[in-house]
Design a protein around this motif. Structure first.
Motif, PDB file in Angstrom:
ATOM      1  N   ALA A 240       0.846  -1.194   0.000  1.00  0.00           N
ATOM      2  CA  ALA A 240       0.000   0.000   0.000  1.00  0.00           C
ATOM      3  C   ALA A 240       0.881   1.243   0.000  1.00  0.00           C
ATOM      4  O   ALA A 240       1.790   1.385   0.820  1.00  0.00           O
ATOM      5  CB  ALA A 240      -0.910  -0.011   1.221  1.00  0.00           C
ATOM      6  N   ALA A 241       0.644   2.146  -0.954  1.00  0.00           N
ATOM      7  CA  ALA A 241       1.425   3.385  -1.075  1.00  0.00           C
ATOM      8  C   ALA A 241       0.853   4.195  -2.230  1.00  0.00           C
ATOM      9  O   ALA A 241      -0.019   3.727  -2.981  1.00  0.00           O
ATOM     10  CB  ALA A 241       2.901   3.082  -1.331  1.00  0.00           C
ATOM     11  N   ALA A 242       1.327   5.419  -2.349  1.00  0.00           N
ATOM     12  CA  ALA A 242       0.968   6.250  -3.502  1.00  0.00           C
ATOM     13  C   ALA A 242       2.038   6.072  -4.572  1.00  0.00           C
ATOM     14  O   ALA A 242       3.242   6.161  -4.288  1.00  0.00           O
ATOM     15  CB  ALA A 242       0.860   7.706  -3.091  1.00  0.00           C
ATOM     16  N   TYR A 243       1.617   5.827  -5.788  1.00  0.00           N
ATOM     17  CA  TYR A 243       2.544   5.578  -6.885  1.00  0.00           C
ATOM     18  C   TYR A 243       2.267   6.549  -8.040  1.00  0.00           C
ATOM     19  O   TYR A 243       1.129   6.988  -8.242  1.00  0.00           O
ATOM     20  CB  TYR A 243       2.407   4.143  -7.397  1.00  0.00           C
ATOM     21  CG  TYR A 243       2.779   3.092  -6.380  1.00  0.00           C
ATOM     22  CD1 TYR A 243       4.085   2.633  -6.266  1.00  0.00           C
ATOM     23  CD2 TYR A 243       1.809   2.550  -5.529  1.00  0.00           C
ATOM     24  CE1 TYR A 243       4.424   1.664  -5.326  1.00  0.00           C
ATOM     25  CE2 TYR A 243       2.137   1.583  -4.593  1.00  0.00           C
ATOM     26  CZ  TYR A 243       3.454   1.140  -4.494  1.00  0.00           C
ATOM     27  OH  TYR A 243       3.785   0.188  -3.566  1.00  0.00           O
ATOM     28  N   THR A 244       3.316   6.848  -8.782  1.00  0.00           N
ATOM     29  CA  THR A 244       3.180   7.632 -10.018  1.00  0.00           C
ATOM     30  C   THR A 244       3.509   6.725 -11.194  1.00  0.00           C
ATOM     31  O   THR A 244       4.623   6.194 -11.289  1.00  0.00           O
ATOM     32  CB  THR A 244       4.131   8.846 -10.027  1.00  0.00           C
ATOM     33  OG1 THR A 244       3.795   9.712  -8.939  1.00  0.00           O
ATOM     34  CG2 THR A 244       4.015   9.611 -11.336  1.00  0.00           C
ATOM     35  N   ILE A 245       2.526   6.533 -12.053  1.00  0.00           N
ATOM     36  CA  ILE A 245       2.722   5.694 -13.235  1.00  0.00           C
ATOM     37  C   ILE A 245       3.103   6.605 -14.407  1.00  0.00           C
ATOM     38  O   ILE A 245       2.405   7.582 -14.704  1.00  0.00           O
ATOM     39  CB  ILE A 245       1.452   4.906 -13.582  1.00  0.00           C
ATOM     40  CG1 ILE A 245       0.977   4.117 -12.350  1.00  0.00           C
ATOM     41  CG2 ILE A 245       1.715   3.974 -14.769  1.00  0.00           C
ATOM     42  CD1 ILE A 245       2.001   3.141 -11.822  1.00  0.00           C
ATOM     43  N   THR A 246       4.203   6.282 -15.042  1.00  0.00           N
ATOM     44  CA  THR A 246       4.680   7.052 -16.196  1.00  0.00           C
ATOM     45  C   THR A 246       4.626   6.177 -17.439  1.00  0.00           C
ATOM     46  O   THR A 246       4.993   4.995 -17.395  1.00  0.00           O
ATOM     47  CB  THR A 246       6.128   7.537 -15.976  1.00  0.00           C
ATOM     48  OG1 THR A 246       6.191   8.323 -14.789  1.00  0.00           O
ATOM     49  CG2 THR A 246       6.614   8.361 -17.161  1.00  0.00           C
ATOM     50  N   VAL A 247       4.184   6.773 -18.546  1.00  0.00           N
ATOM     51  CA  VAL A 247       4.203   6.073 -19.828  1.00  0.00           C
ATOM     52  C   VAL A 247       5.033   6.902 -20.799  1.00  0.00           C
ATOM     53  O   VAL A 247       4.995   8.134 -20.783  1.00  0.00           O
ATOM     54  CB  VAL A 247       2.776   5.845 -20.381  1.00  0.00           C
ATOM     55  CG1 VAL A 247       2.050   7.157 -20.638  1.00  0.00           C
ATOM     56  CG2 VAL A 247       2.830   5.005 -21.662  1.00  0.00           C
ATOM     57  N   LYS A 248       5.814   6.223 -21.616  1.00  0.00           N
ATOM     58  CA  LYS A 248       6.566   6.903 -22.670  1.00  0.00           C
ATOM     59  C   LYS A 248       6.390   6.135 -23.968  1.00  0.00           C
ATOM     60  O   LYS A 248       6.044   4.939 -23.965  1.00  0.00           O
ATOM     61  CB  LYS A 248       8.046   7.023 -22.312  1.00  0.00           C
ATOM     62  CG  LYS A 248       8.827   5.721 -22.342  1.00  0.00           C
ATOM     63  CD  LYS A 248      10.313   5.960 -22.077  1.00  0.00           C
ATOM     64  CE  LYS A 248      11.110   4.654 -22.175  1.00  0.00           C
ATOM     65  NZ  LYS A 248      12.565   4.884 -21.952  1.00  0.00           N
ATOM     66  N   ASP A 249       6.640   6.829 -25.089  1.00  0.00           N
ATOM     67  CA  ASP A 249       6.479   6.180 -26.388  1.00  0.00           C
ATOM     68  C   ASP A 249       7.840   5.997 -27.057  1.00  0.00           C
ATOM     69  O   ASP A 249       8.895   6.210 -26.441  1.00  0.00           O
ATOM     70  CB  ASP A 249       5.510   6.971 -27.274  1.00  0.00           C
ATOM     71  CG  ASP A 249       6.006   8.381 -27.580  1.00  0.00           C
ATOM     72  OD1 ASP A 249       7.213   8.659 -27.405  1.00  0.00           O
ATOM     73  OD2 ASP A 249       5.188   9.221 -28.004  1.00  0.00           O
ATOM     74  N   SER A 250       7.816   5.611 -28.329  1.00  0.00           N
ATOM     75  CA  SER A 250       9.057   5.301 -29.045  1.00  0.00           C
ATOM     76  C   SER A 250       9.935   6.528 -29.271  1.00  0.00           C
ATOM     77  O   SER A 250      11.118   6.397 -29.592  1.00  0.00           O
ATOM     78  CB  SER A 250       8.730   4.661 -30.394  1.00  0.00           C
ATOM     79  OG  SER A 250       7.920   5.532 -31.181  1.00  0.00           O
ATOM     80  N   LYS A 251       9.381   7.735 -29.105  1.00  0.00           N
ATOM     81  CA  LYS A 251      10.157   8.963 -29.253  1.00  0.00           C
ATOM     82  C   LYS A 251      10.501   9.585 -27.902  1.00  0.00           C
ATOM     83  O   LYS A 251      10.953  10.727 -27.832  1.00  0.00           O
ATOM     84  CB  LYS A 251       9.373   9.976 -30.092  1.00  0.00           C
ATOM     85  CG  LYS A 251       9.061   9.516 -31.505  1.00  0.00           C
ATOM     86  CD  LYS A 251      10.306   9.463 -32.360  1.00  0.00           C
ATOM     87  CE  LYS A 251       9.949   9.129 -33.805  1.00  0.00           C
ATOM     88  NZ  LYS A 251      11.145   9.083 -34.679  1.00  0.00           N
ATOM     89  N   ASN A 252      10.260   8.816 -26.839  1.00  0.00           N
ATOM     90  CA  ASN A 252      10.521   9.274 -25.469  1.00  0.00           C
ATOM     91  C   ASN A 252       9.623  10.427 -25.031  1.00  0.00           C
ATOM     92  O   ASN A 252       9.964  11.167 -24.098  1.00  0.00           O
ATOM     93  CB  ASN A 252      11.992   9.660 -25.275  1.00  0.00           C
ATOM     94  CG  ASN A 252      12.899   8.447 -25.208  1.00  0.00           C
ATOM     95  OD1 ASN A 252      12.549   7.427 -24.601  1.00  0.00           O
ATOM     96  ND2 ASN A 252      14.052   8.543 -25.843  1.00  0.00           N
ATOM     97  N   CYS A 253       8.508  10.600 -25.709  1.00  0.00           N
ATOM     98  CA  CYS A 253       7.479  11.495 -25.172  1.00  0.00           C
ATOM     99  C   CYS A 253       6.874  10.775 -23.969  1.00  0.00           C
ATOM    100  O   CYS A 253       6.697   9.550 -23.995  1.00  0.00           O
ATOM    101  CB  CYS A 253       6.390  11.756 -26.202  1.00  0.00           C
ATOM    102  SG  CYS A 253       7.020  12.214 -27.835  1.00  0.00           S
TER     103      CYS A 253
END
Length: 255
Positions: A240-253
């Motif tokens: 149990a915790a607060a998490y930050t989910i990050t997504v990136k694409d093939s151009k590192n956006c």
């Protein structure tokens, strides 16, 4: 010893305008055969009208007339000419001589469609434009993206998404242009993630599933710490915790 006497004789050239031709009065004493020479100046740009012919007439006897085929001008020299064939005819009291002059022009200056590399991430300024192949006109092509500042290279880098006009000019300032639109991907968006709570207080069996992703480029990857990325959008075995989910694409956006 015999006496030598030198006599100086002055001759004058008098020009009369007669109808559509020029009439000239020259010295009667003829020293050379009637002849015509001239220098042509070509038209600088396709379909232009700045060609010229500079004519010299030698050996005319007394009164002579000048007329042109291909021009209504009454001048011995011509300017402001389109590309084409011009024939001058000179007639004096003894002979008629004609000379043909050809005013040339360059081929039409053309440029093929420009190509571009899209902006990598929405809102970035890393697009690249390459002007298309240029033909015709004169040599020493130069390129511009604003119509004012020209460069030898046909590549323009560091451009945001927009529509641009690419100009090309040659050594005689003949010019043509093409429009090109630099595109960018849609904004990279991720919906809110979902999760499965831990089963017991203090346990580490929670599961996080990243939300649906759209926009950006392909090949999305996901991270729960912003450093280590994976192809799966599911993260298991979490306390149990607060998490930050990050997504990136093939151009590192990323988002």
């Amino acid at each position: 010893m015999g006496k030598i006497t030198l006599r100086l004789r002055t001759f004058f050239l008098i020009i009369f305008l007669l109808g559509s031709s020029l009439t000239y009065l020259t010295a009667k004493n003829k020293t050379v055969a009637l002849s015509i020479t001239g220098v042509e100046t070509p038209v600088s740009c396709f379909n232009g009208n700045n060609g010229a012919i500079d004519v010299s007439i030698l050996g005319a006897v007394e009164t002579y007339t000048v007329s042109w085929s291909g021009s209504t001008s009454t001048s011995e020299d011509l300017s402001g000419l389109l590309a084409g064939t011009y024939i001058i005819t000179v007639t004096d009291s003894e002979n008629t001589v004609s000379q043909t002059f050809l005013i040339s022009e360059p081929y039409l200056l053309t440029m093929q469609a420009a190509t571009f590399t899209p902006v990598s991430c929405n809102g970035s300024s890393d697009g690249t434009i390459t002007a298309g192949t240029v033909a015709g006109g004169n040599s020493s092509y130069q390129y511009s993206i604003d119509g004012t500042n020209f460069q030898a290279s046909n590549i323009f880098s560091g451009k945001p998404a927009a529509t641009y006009t690419i100009y090309v000019k040659d050594s005689e300032n003949c010019e043509t242009s093409k429009n090109v639109t630099v595109t960018q991907p849609d904004v990279l968006i991720m919906d809110d993630p979902t999760f499965t709570p831990v089963s017991c207080n203090g346990a580490s069996d929670g599961t996080i599933t990243a939300g649906t992703v759209s926009g950006g480029n392909t090949n999305y990857q996901y991270s729960i710490d912003g450093i280590n990325f994976q192809a799966s959008n599911i993260f298991n075995g979490k306390p149990a915790a607060a998490y930050t989910i990050t997504v990136k694409d093939s151009k590192n956006c990323s988002t």
